[in-house]
Design a protein around this motif. Structure first.
Motif, PDB file in Angstrom:
ATOM      1  N   GLU A 130       0.978  -1.215  -0.003  1.00  0.00           N
ATOM      2  CA  GLU A 130       0.014  -0.040   0.057  1.00  0.00           C
ATOM      3  C   GLU A 130       0.924   1.348  -0.166  1.00  0.00           C
ATOM      4  O   GLU A 130       0.622   2.282  -0.741  1.00  0.00           O
ATOM      5  CB  GLU A 130      -0.814  -0.074   0.994  1.00  0.00           C
ATOM      6  N   ALA A 160       2.258   1.828  -3.480  1.00  0.00           N
ATOM      7  CA  ALA A 160       1.096   2.208  -4.303  1.00  0.00           C
ATOM      8  C   ALA A 160       0.918   3.815  -4.239  1.00  0.00           C
ATOM      9  O   ALA A 160       0.674   4.243  -4.934  1.00  0.00           O
ATOM     10  CB  ALA A 160      -0.075   1.132  -3.987  1.00  0.00           C
ATOM     11  N   GLN A 161       0.667   4.191  -2.934  1.00  0.00           N
ATOM     12  CA  GLN A 161       0.549   5.396  -2.515  1.00  0.00           C
ATOM     13  C   GLN A 161       1.656   6.432  -3.008  1.00  0.00           C
ATOM     14  O   GLN A 161       1.257   7.495  -3.798  1.00  0.00           O
ATOM     15  CB  GLN A 161       0.425   5.718  -1.177  1.00  0.00           C
ATOM     16  N   GLU A 162       2.846   5.992  -2.959  1.00  0.00           N
ATOM     17  CA  GLU A 162       3.974   6.891  -3.277  1.00  0.00           C
ATOM     18  C   GLU A 162       4.042   6.741  -4.920  1.00  0.00           C
ATOM     19  O   GLU A 162       4.427   7.687  -5.520  1.00  0.00           O
ATOM     20  CB  GLU A 162       5.319   6.228  -2.910  1.00  0.00           C
ATOM     21  N   ASN A 163       3.537   5.569  -5.665  1.00  0.00           N
ATOM     22  CA  ASN A 163       3.506   5.734  -6.998  1.00  0.00           C
ATOM     23  C   ASN A 163       2.437   6.553  -7.573  1.00  0.00           C
ATOM     24  O   ASN A 163       2.654   7.310  -8.789  1.00  0.00           O
ATOM     25  CB  ASN A 163       3.333   4.011  -7.670  1.00  0.00           C
ATOM     26  N   LYS A 164       1.536   6.643  -6.874  1.00  0.00           N
ATOM     27  CA  LYS A 164       0.328   7.707  -7.151  1.00  0.00           C
ATOM     28  C   LYS A 164       0.697   9.033  -7.131  1.00  0.00           C
ATOM     29  O   LYS A 164       0.396   9.864  -8.073  1.00  0.00           O
ATOM     30  CB  LYS A 164      -0.887   7.395  -6.299  1.00  0.00           C
ATOM     31  N   LYS A 165       1.682   9.361  -6.027  1.00  0.00           N
ATOM     32  CA  LYS A 165       1.903  10.555  -5.672  1.00  0.00           C
ATOM     33  C   LYS A 165       2.917  11.007  -6.820  1.00  0.00           C
ATOM     34  O   LYS A 165       2.908  12.081  -7.191  1.00  0.00           O
ATOM     35  CB  LYS A 165       2.551  10.765  -4.454  1.00  0.00           C
ATOM     36  N   VAL A 209       2.997   9.844  -9.961  1.00  0.00           N
ATOM     37  CA  VAL A 209       2.046  10.003 -11.386  1.00  0.00           C
ATOM     38  C   VAL A 209       1.587  11.492 -11.304  1.00  0.00           C
ATOM     39  O   VAL A 209       1.600  12.319 -12.455  1.00  0.00           O
ATOM     40  CB  VAL A 209       1.253   9.052 -11.522  1.00  0.00           C
ATOM     41  N   HIS A 210       1.171  11.890 -10.210  1.00  0.00           N
ATOM     42  CA  HIS A 210       0.129  13.145 -10.110  1.00  0.00           C
ATOM     43  C   HIS A 210       1.208  14.395 -10.058  1.00  0.00           C
ATOM     44  O   HIS A 210       1.897  14.964 -10.010  1.00  0.00           O
ATOM     45  CB  HIS A 210      -0.558  13.430  -8.919  1.00  0.00           C
TER      46      HIS A 210
END
Length: 188
Positions: A177, A180-185, A187-188
């Motif tokens: 998790e 995944a959170q760091e990967n989302k950050k 990307v944005h």
């Protein structure tokens, strides 16, 4: 994002020399970003016992079925554990001994290690089994404890070189998790 790049925020409360009107000490609050550590305390002992558990079937095979002396059974078990450990870690992400202790092996990306990385880990495990001797002196207030020499095993060399982590199965979801959170950050 990789596990080695993850950070976790820690809040440290440091006492000051000041007190409030009720006589309670006033604390300063500092927030630090420290490297995330997915491992747990005491994993060296668990990993050592896991390695012994992995060796037992091969030892039994060589000593009781092939009737070899015990020392040869141990020596022949070592390459067998390296080979079987490589295949099991690559395919299942764990070995029999690690499964008993509910441990999983992750690479720096949070996945099971590949075959080559697993082979490197298992060859380097021989260096992990080299004991480290340290002198132990109890604090002066503990006169009942005797000093002496302690023997410890450093079970981290192969993980440092190969950038792998030994994680409890219960912590596996948390690690994924966070990634995944760091990967989302990112990307944005």
């Amino acid at each position: 994002m990789k596990i080695s790049e993850l950070k976790e925020k820690k809040i440290i409360h440091r006492p000051t020399r000041s007190f409030d009107e009720r006589g309670n000490r006033i604390y300063n609050e500092f927030e630090y970003e420290l490297p995330y550590n997915p491992t747990h305390k005491g994993n060296e002992t668990e990993r050592l016992f896991a390695k012994v558990i992995d060796m037992i079937p091969f030892f039994i095979l060589f000593v009781f079925i092939f009737h070899l002396p015990a020392i040869l059974g141990i020596l022949f078990s070592i390459p067998c554990v390296i080979i079987s450990g490589t295949v099991c870690e690559w395919y299942f992400g764990t070995t029999l001994g690690k499964k008993i202790f509910k441990l999983k092996i992750l690479d720096d990306n949070g996945n099971q290690p590949g075959f080559i990385k697993s082979l490197q880990r298992n060859i380097l495990v021989l260096a992990n089994l080299w004991p480290i001797f340290t002198d132990f002196n109890p604090p002066p207030t503990q006169t009942w404890n005797a000093g002496g020499t302690q023997m410890n095993f450093s079970m981290h060399l192969n993980n440092k070189i190969c950038k792998t982590y030994i994680v409890k199965e219960s912590k596996l979801i948390e690690v994924r998790e966070l990634l995944a959170q760091e990967n989302k950050k990112a990307v944005h």
